[in-house]
Design an enzyme around this catalytic site. Structure first.
Site, PDB file in Angstrom:
ATOM      1  NE  ARG A 250       0.648  11.124   9.299  1.00  0.00           N
ATOM      2  CZ  ARG A 250       0.348   9.907   9.747  1.00  0.00           C
ATOM      3  NH1 ARG A 250       0.435   9.638  11.041  1.00  0.00           N
ATOM      4  NH2 ARG A 250      -0.027   8.944   8.917  1.00  0.00           N
TER       5      ARG A 250
ATOM      6  CG  ASN B 285      -1.306  -3.066  12.708  1.00  0.00           C
ATOM      7  OD1 ASN B 285      -0.703  -4.025  12.234  1.00  0.00           O
ATOM      8  ND2 ASN B 285      -2.116  -2.287  12.006  1.00  0.00           N
TER       9      ASN B 285
ATOM     10  CG  ASN C  98      38.098  16.925 -11.788  1.00  0.00           C
ATOM     11  OD1 ASN C  98      38.043  18.013 -11.212  1.00  0.00           O
ATOM     12  ND2 ASN C  98      37.205  15.987 -11.602  1.00  0.00           N
TER      13      ASN C  98
ATOM     14  N   GLY D 197      -0.930   6.714  -0.312  1.00  0.00           N
ATOM     15  CA  GLY D 197      -1.184   7.851   0.592  1.00  0.00           C
ATOM     16  C   GLY D 197      -0.422   9.110   0.208  1.00  0.00           C
TER      17      GLY D 197
ATOM     18  CG  ASN E   4      54.134  10.118  -0.938  1.00  0.00           C
ATOM     19  OD1 ASN E   4      54.023   9.477   0.098  1.00  0.00           O
ATOM     20  ND2 ASN E   4      54.098  11.442  -0.968  1.00  0.00           N
TER      21      ASN E   4
ATOM     22  CG  LEU F 180      -1.735  -1.245   1.481  1.00  0.00           C
ATOM     23  CD1 LEU F 180      -2.590  -1.078   2.726  1.00  0.00           C
ATOM     24  CD2 LEU F 180      -2.601  -1.567   0.268  1.00  0.00           C
TER      25      LEU F 180
HETATM   26  C1  UD1 Z   1      -1.265   2.390   9.647  1.00  0.00           C
HETATM   27  C2  UD1 Z   1      -2.234   1.479  10.405  1.00  0.00           C
HETATM   28  C3  UD1 Z   1      -1.797   1.403  11.879  1.00  0.00           C
HETATM   29  C4  UD1 Z   1      -0.352   0.925  11.978  1.00  0.00           C
HETATM   30  C5  UD1 Z   1       0.571   1.780  11.095  1.00  0.00           C
HETATM   31  C6  UD1 Z   1       1.936   1.128  11.003  1.00  0.00           C
HETATM   32  C7  UD1 Z   1      -4.451   1.692   9.338  1.00  0.00           C
HETATM   33  C8  UD1 Z   1      -5.785   2.307   9.434  1.00  0.00           C
HETATM   34  N1  UD1 Z   1      -3.587   1.994  10.315  1.00  0.00           N
HETATM   35  O1  UD1 Z   1      -1.378   3.695  10.207  1.00  0.00           O
HETATM   36  O2  UD1 Z   1      -2.639   0.519  12.598  1.00  0.00           O
HETATM   37  O3  UD1 Z   1       0.055   0.943  13.326  1.00  0.00           O
HETATM   38  O4  UD1 Z   1       0.060   1.898   9.755  1.00  0.00           O
HETATM   39  O5  UD1 Z   1       2.860   1.969  10.354  1.00  0.00           O
HETATM   40  O6  UD1 Z   1      -4.200   0.928   8.441  1.00  0.00           O
HETATM   41  N2  UD1 Z   1      -2.423   4.166   2.026  1.00  0.00           N
HETATM   42  C9  UD1 Z   1      -3.029   3.938   0.800  1.00  0.00           C
HETATM   43  N3  UD1 Z   1      -4.253   4.474   0.558  1.00  0.00           N
HETATM   44  C10 UD1 Z   1      -4.940   5.189   1.494  1.00  0.00           C
HETATM   45  C11 UD1 Z   1      -4.321   5.407   2.743  1.00  0.00           C
HETATM   46  C12 UD1 Z   1      -3.066   4.868   2.983  1.00  0.00           C
HETATM   47  O7  UD1 Z   1      -2.448   3.285  -0.065  1.00  0.00           O
HETATM   48  O8  UD1 Z   1      -6.060   5.638   1.179  1.00  0.00           O
HETATM   49  C13 UD1 Z   1      -1.070   3.614   2.272  1.00  0.00           C
HETATM   50  C14 UD1 Z   1      -0.043   4.695   2.601  1.00  0.00           C
HETATM   51  O9  UD1 Z   1       0.597   5.147   1.441  1.00  0.00           O
HETATM   52  C15 UD1 Z   1       0.928   3.964   3.540  1.00  0.00           C
HETATM   53  C16 UD1 Z   1       0.070   2.878   4.180  1.00  0.00           C
HETATM   54  O10 UD1 Z   1      -1.106   2.766   3.394  1.00  0.00           O
HETATM   55  O11 UD1 Z   1       1.997   3.361   2.866  1.00  0.00           O
HETATM   56  C17 UD1 Z   1      -0.316   3.215   5.604  1.00  0.00           C
HETATM   57  O12 UD1 Z   1      -0.943   4.490   5.627  1.00  0.00           O
HETATM   58  P1  UD1 Z   1      -0.587   5.578   6.725  1.00  0.00           P
HETATM   59  O13 UD1 Z   1      -1.389   6.782   6.450  1.00  0.00           O
HETATM   60  O14 UD1 Z   1       0.870   5.743   6.840  1.00  0.00           O
HETATM   61  O15 UD1 Z   1      -1.186   4.843   8.016  1.00  0.00           O
HETATM   62  P2  UD1 Z   1      -0.712   5.020   9.518  1.00  0.00           P
HETATM   63  O16 UD1 Z   1      -1.402   6.189  10.105  1.00  0.00           O
HETATM   64  O17 UD1 Z   1       0.749   4.967   9.603  1.00  0.00           O
HETATM   65 MG    MG Z   2       2.310   5.068   8.223  1.00  0.00          MG
END
Ligand code: UD1
Ligand code: MG
Length: 419
Positions: free
Chosen positions: A16, A170, A353, A12, A344, A9
């Protein structure tokens, strides 16, 4: 691994990070975050890899190979939605599905193998990776009943005060039975606070149906780090840097001060070489055995250093070859330089260069002695056992013959050495 497919995944926005660059393309020790996750999955030998992309997908796609199937999530509606949009690819699929977040570069492959092993052994519908961390803030917490069985994953912003104290989190790596995953995924409701569909809500749904959920604990809590901010990024960098240095040390390289040493993971360094403090060694660098490198030294890409070489303080070496038994012990610059053996290089020597348009090569033959503060303007060849006097400037193309002694500005022949 047969009967296992992976979904990464990475759609996102990474808000942040406060960045114009997609989060998963930020480098950790010079390698994009997403590449770490991808490398692990590829090494596992899964049947197929799907990557969910959305925000700035083209930039990420550029670094992916053909073996990865990209699925685009148009609206970023959360991690459950991200998995849902891959559904069409899993019709009639009976195997397991490994899901990872694209922002966790510190995972160890062995940990993932253990997770999959446990998942298969216990025949759970879902086994997910947890870690016990000192600062769980921001992560989903693992909620358990009195018997210790998992009941839910509670996201940070939804956790009650007492749940916030839970230190088991998690990590964001799950192994699912494919059919159960895609069925129960449909039942996840939108989170009213975040207005997103949380993949983590599937745990409660499984438990409600009486299905078996297992966890595997990551032994090293550092593995759990998900990079969400630049503070996390710096932490990931320092952990990864330490891991890389440890590998070099275990392979026979002395690193006097790991705190101030930066070595690219792809560098090769021979046994009994010592790296002194404040040294930076970049990618595609090879250093032989029994060398002394640093302190305060930068070895830049495409450099080859032989055996028994000393490269001392305040020296930069770039795109160069340095033969066995050379000394480059004091401040100076070697760029596009080809040094033979036993050369040396005195203090403050510079290979000039770059002519403003192009880089040129300086060849310095075996046994040459380059006096302190010599400027060697490339292109140039310094002959075998030739000597340049202190403070001389050797103009470009004015090759110095074998055994010649030159001095002055511009350098002139003043003597010949005996053969
Ligand atoms: C997520 C988990 C959390 C865990 C943490 C670990 C969920 C709801 N929460 O939180 O329990 O402790 O990861 O790092 O899953 N992404 C998508 N599409 C979206 C949203 C996110 O592809 O619509 C991808 C993001 O690019 C990322 C990953 O999913 O790589 C996790 O998303 P992120 O927003 O980082 O979740 P966390 O708040 O870190
Ligand atoms: Mg994350």
């Amino acid at each position: 691994m047969s009967n296992l497919r992976a979904i990464i995944l990475a759609a996102g926005k990474g808000i942040r990070m406060q960045s114009d660059r997609p989060k998963v393309l930020h480098p950790v020790c010079s390698k994009p975050i997403i590449q770490y996750v991808l490398d692990i999955v590829q090494d596992l030998g899964v049947q197929h890899i799907y990557m969910v992309l959305g925000h700035k997908s083209r930039e990420i796609r550029n670094i992916l190979g053909k073996e990865v199937t990209v699925v685009i999530q148009k609206k970023l509606l959360g991690t459950a939605d991200a998995v849902k949009i891959t559904t069409a690819h899993f019709r009639n699929y009976q195997g397991n599905v490994l899901i990872l977040c694209g922002d966790t570069p510190l995972l160890n492959q062995e940990t993932i193998r253990e997770l999959i092993k446990k998942h298969k052994k216990t025949k759970a519908v879902c086994t997910f990776l947890t870690a016990v961390v000192g600062t769980p803030k921001g992560y989903g917490r693992v909620v358990r009943d009195e018997s210790g069985a998992v009941t839910a994953i509670r996201e940070d912003r939804d956790a009650k005060a007492e749940e916030k104290n839970i230190q088991e989190i998690n990590v964001g790596v799950y192994c699912f039975k494919g059919s159960d995953l895609f069925t129960s995924l449909q039942e996840i409701k939108i989170n009213p606070r975040k207005k997103e569909y949380y993949l983590t809500d599937i745990i409660q749904i499984f438990i409600g149906k009486g299905l078996r959920v297992e966890t595997a604990l990551a032994e090293d809590p550092q593995e759990a780090l998900g990079v969400n901010t630049r503070v996390d990024l710096a932490l990931a960098e320092s952990v990864m840097r330490r891991r890389i240095l440890k590998d070099f040390m275990l392979n026979g390289v002395t690193i006097m001060d790991p705190e101030t040493t930066y070595i690219h993971a792809d560098a090769k360094i021979g046994r009994d070489t010592t790296i002194r403090p404040f040294t930076v060694i970049e990618n595609n660098v090879r250093i032989g055995n029994r060398c002394l490198i640093g302190p305060f030294c930068r070895i830049r890409p495409d450099t080859r250093i032989g055996n028994n070489v000393e490269v001392g303080n305040f020296t930069e070496v770039s795109r160069s070859r340095v033969g066995d038994h050379c000394f480059v012990k004091h401040f100076g610059f070697l760029g596009d330089a080809l040094l033979g053996k036993r050369v040396n290089i005195g203090a403050g020597v510079v290979t000039a260069n770059f002519d403003g348009k192009k880089k040129h090569v300086t060849e310095i033959s075996d046994d040459a002695f380059i006096g302190s503060d010599s400027i060697l303007v490339a292109p140039l060849r310094i002959g075998r056992a030739a000597v340049t006097g202190a403070g001389c400037v050797v103009p470009g193309k004015r090759n110095v013959p074998d055994y010649a002694v030159v001095a002055g500005v511009p350098a002139r022949l003043i003597a010949r050495r005996k053969k």
